[in-house]
Motif scaffolding. Structure first.
Motif, PDB file in Angstrom:
ATOM      1  N   PHE A 153       0.819  -1.213   0.000  1.00  0.00           N
ATOM      2  CA  PHE A 153       0.000   0.000   0.000  1.00  0.00           C
ATOM      3  C   PHE A 153       0.848   1.255   0.000  1.00  0.00           C
ATOM      4  N   LEU A 154       1.713   1.416   0.983  1.00  0.00           N
ATOM      5  CA  LEU A 154       2.543   2.613   1.110  1.00  0.00           C
ATOM      6  C   LEU A 154       3.814   2.426   0.286  1.00  0.00           C
ATOM      7  N   THR A 155       3.789   2.888  -0.936  1.00  0.00           N
ATOM      8  CA  THR A 155       4.876   2.641  -1.881  1.00  0.00           C
ATOM      9  C   THR A 155       5.941   3.737  -1.896  1.00  0.00           C
ATOM     10  N   ARG A 156       5.631   4.892  -1.300  1.00  0.00           N
ATOM     11  CA  ARG A 156       6.572   6.027  -1.328  1.00  0.00           C
ATOM     12  C   ARG A 156       6.599   6.681   0.063  1.00  0.00           C
ATOM     13  N   GLU A 157       7.313   6.045   0.967  1.00  0.00           N
ATOM     14  CA  GLU A 157       7.323   6.514   2.361  1.00  0.00           C
ATOM     15  C   GLU A 157       7.868   7.932   2.492  1.00  0.00           C
ATOM     16  N   ARG A 158       8.962   8.227   1.805  1.00  0.00           N
ATOM     17  CA  ARG A 158       9.542   9.573   1.888  1.00  0.00           C
ATOM     18  C   ARG A 158       8.543  10.621   1.395  1.00  0.00           C
ATOM     19  N   TRP A 159       7.818  10.301   0.316  1.00  0.00           N
ATOM     20  CA  TRP A 159       6.834  11.244  -0.220  1.00  0.00           C
ATOM     21  C   TRP A 159       5.713  11.478   0.788  1.00  0.00           C
ATOM     22  N   PHE A 160       5.275  10.417   1.445  1.00  0.00           N
ATOM     23  CA  PHE A 160       4.239  10.571   2.470  1.00  0.00           C
ATOM     24  C   PHE A 160       4.724  11.520   3.560  1.00  0.00           C
ATOM     25  N   ASN A 161       5.957  11.358   4.006  1.00  0.00           N
ATOM     26  CA  ASN A 161       6.475  12.205   5.077  1.00  0.00           C
ATOM     27  C   ASN A 161       6.629  13.659   4.632  1.00  0.00           C
ATOM     28  N   LEU A 162       6.972  13.883   3.366  1.00  0.00           N
ATOM     29  CA  LEU A 162       7.058  15.250   2.857  1.00  0.00           C
ATOM     30  C   LEU A 162       5.680  15.896   2.808  1.00  0.00           C
ATOM     31  N   LEU A 163       4.669  15.124   2.402  1.00  0.00           N
ATOM     32  CA  LEU A 163       3.305  15.649   2.387  1.00  0.00           C
ATOM     33  C   LEU A 163       2.818  15.943   3.803  1.00  0.00           C
ATOM     34  N   ALA A 164       3.144  15.063   4.733  1.00  0.00           N
ATOM     35  CA  ALA A 164       2.748  15.259   6.129  1.00  0.00           C
ATOM     36  C   ALA A 164       3.550  16.373   6.789  1.00  0.00           C
ATOM     37  N   GLY A 165       4.771  16.606   6.296  1.00  0.00           N
ATOM     38  CA  GLY A 165       5.643  17.602   6.906  1.00  0.00           C
ATOM     39  C   GLY A 165       6.339  17.100   8.157  1.00  0.00           C
TER      40      GLY A 165
END
Length: 384
Positions: free
Chosen positions: A330-342
């Motif tokens: 499901f979570l294929t781009r962990e770094r991208w998720f963290n950038l979106l979350a800040g």
């Protein structure tokens, strides 16, 4: 009968007087100040005066527009998210259009040297990772570095009636999050520009010569339906309202409707256990050429009729996350998720199985601190 007509006429005047006027339409506040000056515009397809594009409007007033700078999605607003936009000339006017979403995201000194003033006029949606505000930041910074004034033509924020989400931490600063503000920041671009300047968020804490042309008849509780879709995959009010909640799915294998005519209004994945609703992403020119799960039947949720008052929530994300035994599926781009979350704290809390209420409660102190900063720069009555 005459009294009735007079009464109706006066009511009409009152309603008309209360209509929202974006900064670009308040021409009495800026036209005379632009006479005899060479002008640069940071603008796109949302930059309108009534039904006329700002560039065409200023040229019709015989003002000297020298150069246009365009953000993500391009000058005409039809490039995919993340698609490199190249420099060009506007085919209608022949004016040079410099891309700020390619090799360079900040106007260069030689591109400002022959300008007297830079105008920023782009419709935002009030969410930290919507990159138009990052383009505004760099435009302000370039003006400060090159001693050029910048004028912000303010526009209403369609998500400006609340604050929500984690506040960005400095180590997660990127083009999808440049400021220590929450996911839903509750400010217009004019208010945010004042905040960026006043809080010293430009490089080396420099400040630019900033003027904001405010919106007339607007408050942070005013409902506002955008007359032009702000980007290819935010086609209506519903998608704009759901955008802050669904954008986190961009870091996953799930589709949020790119490749359909209802993006950011559905969620799906190619597995029937995700829900009864079905859709199949396809390539759509001018919206999404190569969408996630292209050609695959996705099962999930149809949110097109969800409440238009819905605010940011992690409910949809958590529900999908919990249906996968293997997170990496499901979570294929962990770094991208963290950038979106800040921040990386949100993902840690999700992995720890914390409840939604606990996660949201953890944001409150930072939201209160942000609100105390935000209050200093407000131009319009607030929602509190």
């Amino acid at each position: 009968m005459r009294i009735v007509w007079i009464f109706l006429f006066l009511i009409g005047l009152q309603v008309s007087a209360q209509e929202i006027q974006p900064g670009a339409e308040r021409t009495d506040l800026y036209l005379s100040q632009l006479e005899g000056k060479t002008i640069g515009l940071v603008c796109n397809h949302t930059s309108t005066v009534g039904n006329v594009h700002l560039l065409d409007f200023l040229l019709a007033k015989e003002l000297d527009v020298k150069r246009v700078f365009s953000p993500e999605h391009g000058f005409r607003g039809n490039a995919d998210a993340g698609e490199v936009v190249t420099d060009q000339r506007d085919p209608k006017t022949g004016i040079e259009v410099v891309s700020l979403y390619g090799k360079n995201r900040k106007p260069e000194a030689d591109q400002l040297s022959d300008l007297d003033v830079l105008i920023f006029d782009i419709q935002d949606v009030g969410v930290r990772f919507y990159t138009y505000i990052s383009t505004m930041h760099y435009a302000m910074e370039a003006c400060a570095e090159n001693d050029k004034p910048i004028v912000i033509f303010d526009r209403p924020n369609p998500n400006g009636d609340y604050l929500a989400g984690p506040v960005l931490k400095p180590e997660f600063r990127s083009f999808v999050g440049m400021h220590p503000i929450p996911v839903v920041h509750g400010s217009t671009v004019g208010e945010l520009a004042r905040m960026i300047n006043g809080e010293g968020w430009l490089e080396n804490e420099i400040q630019c010569d900033l003027t904001v042309i405010p919106v007339a008849n607007y408050t942070h509780t005013t409902s506002y339906s955008l007359p032009v879709k702000p980007s290819p995959n935010l086609p209506n009010d519903q998608s704009i309202r759901l955008y802050p909640s669904l954008c986190f799915f961009e870091a996953t294998s799930a589709s949020i409707g790119r490749g359909t005519y209802f993006p950011f209004q559905v969620i799906g994945y190619p597995n029937e256990r995700m829900g009864d609703f079905q859709f199949t992403p396809e390539s759509i020119e001018g919206m999404s050429k190569n969408p996630k799960q292209l050609g695959k039947v996705c099962y999930g949720l149809d949110l097109r009729n969800a409440s238009s008052d819905e605010a940011f929530t992690l409910t949809y994300f958590l529900n999908f996350y919990q249906q996968f035994d293997d997170e990496s599926e499901f979570l294929t781009r962990e770094r991208w998720f963290n950038l979106l979350a800040g921040t990386d704290e949100l993902l840690k809390e999700i992995r720890a199985g914390k409840k939604l209420e606990t996660i949201e409660a953890g944001w409150q102190e930072e939201l209160d601190q942000y609100q105390s900063v935000r209050e200093k720069y407000l131009l319009y009555p607030d929602f509190n």
